[in-house]
Motif scaffolding. Structure first.
Motif, PDB file in Angstrom:
ATOM      1  N   LEU A  28     121.954  84.910 -43.969  1.00  0.00           N
ATOM      2  CA  LEU A  28     121.013  85.008 -45.064  1.00  0.00           C
ATOM      3  C   LEU A  28     121.628  85.207 -46.609  1.00  0.00           C
ATOM      4  CD1 LEU A  28     118.488  87.409 -43.674  1.00  0.00           C
ATOM      5  CD2 LEU A  28     118.352  84.958 -43.867  1.00  0.00           C
ATOM      6  N   GLY A  29     123.351  85.290 -46.322  1.00  0.00           N
ATOM      7  CA  GLY A  29     123.680  85.299 -47.639  1.00  0.00           C
ATOM      8  C   GLY A  29     123.928  86.454 -48.521  1.00  0.00           C
ATOM      9  N   HIS A  30     123.673  87.798 -47.972  1.00  0.00           N
ATOM     10  CA  HIS A  30     123.671  88.910 -48.519  1.00  0.00           C
ATOM     11  C   HIS A  30     125.248  89.800 -48.328  1.00  0.00           C
ATOM     12  CE1 HIS A  30     119.423  89.293 -49.870  1.00  0.00           C
ATOM     13  NE2 HIS A  30     119.438  88.445 -49.060  1.00  0.00           N
ATOM     14  N   HIS A  31     126.076  88.693 -48.991  1.00  0.00           N
ATOM     15  CA  HIS A  31     127.252  89.347 -49.027  1.00  0.00           C
ATOM     16  C   HIS A  31     127.729  90.950 -49.832  1.00  0.00           C
ATOM     17  CE1 HIS A  31     128.556  85.694 -47.163  1.00  0.00           C
ATOM     18  NE2 HIS A  31     127.707  85.001 -47.669  1.00  0.00           N
ATOM     19  N   GLU A  32     126.568  91.212 -50.422  1.00  0.00           N
ATOM     20  CA  GLU A  32     126.875  92.396 -51.092  1.00  0.00           C
ATOM     21  C   GLU A  32     126.763  93.719 -49.978  1.00  0.00           C
ATOM     22  OE1 GLU A  32     122.241  91.765 -51.134  1.00  0.00           O
ATOM     23  OE2 GLU A  32     124.084  90.693 -51.265  1.00  0.00           O
ATOM     24  N   VAL A  33     126.185  93.241 -48.570  1.00  0.00           N
ATOM     25  CA  VAL A  33     126.275  94.323 -47.751  1.00  0.00           C
ATOM     26  C   VAL A  33     127.720  93.842 -46.951  1.00  0.00           C
ATOM     27  CG1 VAL A  33     125.286  94.814 -45.385  1.00  0.00           C
ATOM     28  CG2 VAL A  33     123.892  93.884 -47.008  1.00  0.00           C
ATOM     29  N   ARG A  34     128.718  94.926 -46.875  1.00  0.00           N
ATOM     30  CA  ARG A  34     130.012  94.822 -46.836  1.00  0.00           C
ATOM     31  C   ARG A  34     130.153  95.294 -45.180  1.00  0.00           C
ATOM     32  NH1 ARG A  34     131.835  96.165 -52.072  1.00  0.00           N
ATOM     33  NH2 ARG A  34     131.086  94.480 -53.157  1.00  0.00           N
ATOM     34  N   TYR A  35     131.201  94.434 -44.423  1.00  0.00           N
ATOM     35  CA  TYR A  35     131.620  94.970 -43.319  1.00  0.00           C
ATOM     36  C   TYR A  35     132.898  95.940 -43.521  1.00  0.00           C
ATOM     37  CZ  TYR A  35     134.019  95.014 -38.896  1.00  0.00           C
ATOM     38  OH  TYR A  35     134.680  95.400 -37.821  1.00  0.00           O
ATOM     39  N   GLY A  36     133.012  97.103 -42.825  1.00  0.00           N
ATOM     40  CA  GLY A  36     133.843  97.909 -43.015  1.00  0.00           C
ATOM     41  C   GLY A  36     134.540  98.201 -41.814  1.00  0.00           C
ATOM     42  N   CYS A  37     134.120  99.051 -40.971  1.00  0.00           N
ATOM     43  CA  CYS A  37     134.588  99.441 -39.510  1.00  0.00           C
ATOM     44  C   CYS A  37     134.157  98.808 -38.396  1.00  0.00           C
ATOM     45  CB  CYS A  37     134.543 101.103 -39.467  1.00  0.00           C
ATOM     46  SG  CYS A  37     133.121 101.731 -39.140  1.00  0.00           S
ATOM     47  N   GLY A  38     132.745  98.481 -38.595  1.00  0.00           N
ATOM     48  CA  GLY A  38     132.206  97.856 -37.171  1.00  0.00           C
ATOM     49  C   GLY A  38     131.702  98.766 -36.184  1.00  0.00           C
ATOM     50  N   GLU A  39     132.109 100.144 -36.614  1.00  0.00           N
ATOM     51  CA  GLU A  39     131.623 101.336 -35.537  1.00  0.00           C
ATOM     52  C   GLU A  39     130.553 102.420 -36.058  1.00  0.00           C
ATOM     53  OE1 GLU A  39     135.282 102.936 -34.613  1.00  0.00           O
ATOM     54  OE2 GLU A  39     136.144 100.980 -33.745  1.00  0.00           O
ATOM     55  N   SER A  67     111.316  95.945 -43.339  1.00  0.00           N
ATOM     56  CA  SER A  67     111.575  95.816 -44.611  1.00  0.00           C
ATOM     57  C   SER A  67     113.109  96.190 -44.766  1.00  0.00           C
ATOM     58  CB  SER A  67     110.856  96.525 -45.414  1.00  0.00           C
ATOM     59  OG  SER A  67     111.332  96.698 -46.937  1.00  0.00           O
ATOM     60  N   VAL A  68     114.240  95.665 -45.113  1.00  0.00           N
ATOM     61  CA  VAL A  68     115.426  95.859 -45.230  1.00  0.00           C
ATOM     62  C   VAL A  68     115.665  95.856 -47.043  1.00  0.00           C
ATOM     63  CG1 VAL A  68     117.924  95.119 -45.133  1.00  0.00           C
ATOM     64  CG2 VAL A  68     116.134  94.630 -43.226  1.00  0.00           C
ATOM     65  N   LEU A  69     116.242  96.797 -47.537  1.00  0.00           N
ATOM     66  CA  LEU A  69     116.764  96.845 -48.923  1.00  0.00           C
ATOM     67  C   LEU A  69     118.391  97.075 -48.821  1.00  0.00           C
ATOM     68  CD1 LEU A  69     115.685  97.013 -51.738  1.00  0.00           C
ATOM     69  CD2 LEU A  69     116.239  99.507 -51.787  1.00  0.00           C
ATOM     70  N   THR A  70     118.655  95.977 -49.782  1.00  0.00           N
ATOM     71  CA  THR A  70     120.480  95.874 -49.885  1.00  0.00           C
ATOM     72  C   THR A  70     120.765  96.512 -51.220  1.00  0.00           C
ATOM     73  OG1 THR A  70     120.679  93.725 -50.919  1.00  0.00           O
ATOM     74  CG2 THR A  70     120.710  93.936 -48.312  1.00  0.00           C
ATOM     75  N   VAL A  71     121.710  96.587 -51.598  1.00  0.00           N
ATOM     76  CA  VAL A  71     122.163  97.226 -53.119  1.00  0.00           C
ATOM     77  C   VAL A  71     121.681  96.233 -54.138  1.00  0.00           C
ATOM     78  CG1 VAL A  71     124.295  96.101 -53.337  1.00  0.00           C
ATOM     79  CG2 VAL A  71     123.809  98.379 -54.464  1.00  0.00           C
TER      80      VAL A  71
END
Length: 166
Positions: free
Chosen positions: A36-47, A76-80
């Motif tokens: 969906l192209g929402h790169h503002e949701v970041r990957y950190g630890c995966g845990e 409903s999902v809200l990203t930054v």
């Protein structure tokens, strides 16, 4: 068109109805970023321990890396990115900037969303309550004081605007 093994899900992201074809094992984080192209949701630890991938699911702060995308079906999902309104940043985002709470910016989306979830439940939390609520969001730049200041300042100002101060 569907791929073998994938299923169609429909969810609302930042107020927009979206659909994606997902594998049953795909995380909400992966679908938000990759499909969906929402790169503002970041990957950190995966845990689920760093808070970097925090989103609001039906208003509740969740770690998108721990949630299966299929669990977000019809939710409903809200990203930054969805905090802004009419092209203007959310007042909490402004407070983060004014207080120097957003330094490198890596943890900031998760911090903002966790704080928004808290403030929706409890409009005037004290500093200790804010600290406890944000404990699952790690920051290596600010030492947390500036983040706590920003959330506290916003809560006071928001209460003043709504006439509930005091």
């Amino acid at each position: 068109m569907s791929d073998p093994g994938r299923q169609r899900i429909v969810l609302e992201v930042n107020g927009d109805r979206r659909e994606a074809w997902v594998l049953p094992s795909e995380s909400l984080l992966d679908v938000l970023r990759d499909a969906l192209g929402h790169h503002e949701v970041r990957y950190g630890c995966g845990e689920g321990v760093c808070g970097t991938c925090t989103v609001l699911l039906d208003g509740e702060a969740v770690s998108a890396c721990l949630l299966l995308a299929v669990q977000a079906e019809d939710r409903s999902v809200l990203t930054v990115r969805g905090l802004a309104s009419g092209g203007e940043p959310h007042p909490l985002q402004v407070s983060f900037l004014r207080n120097g709470a957003a330094q490198c910016g890596f943890c900031t989306p998760g911090m903002l969303l966790a704080a928004v979830a808290l403030l929706q439940r409890e409009p005037r939390p004290d500093r200790e309550r804010i600290r406890r609520e944000l404990i699952g969001n790690l920051c290596r730049c600010t030492g947390y004081s500036k983040i706590l200041d920003a959330v506290e300042q916003y809560a006071v100002q928001a209460a003043g605007r709504s006439g509930t101060d005091g």
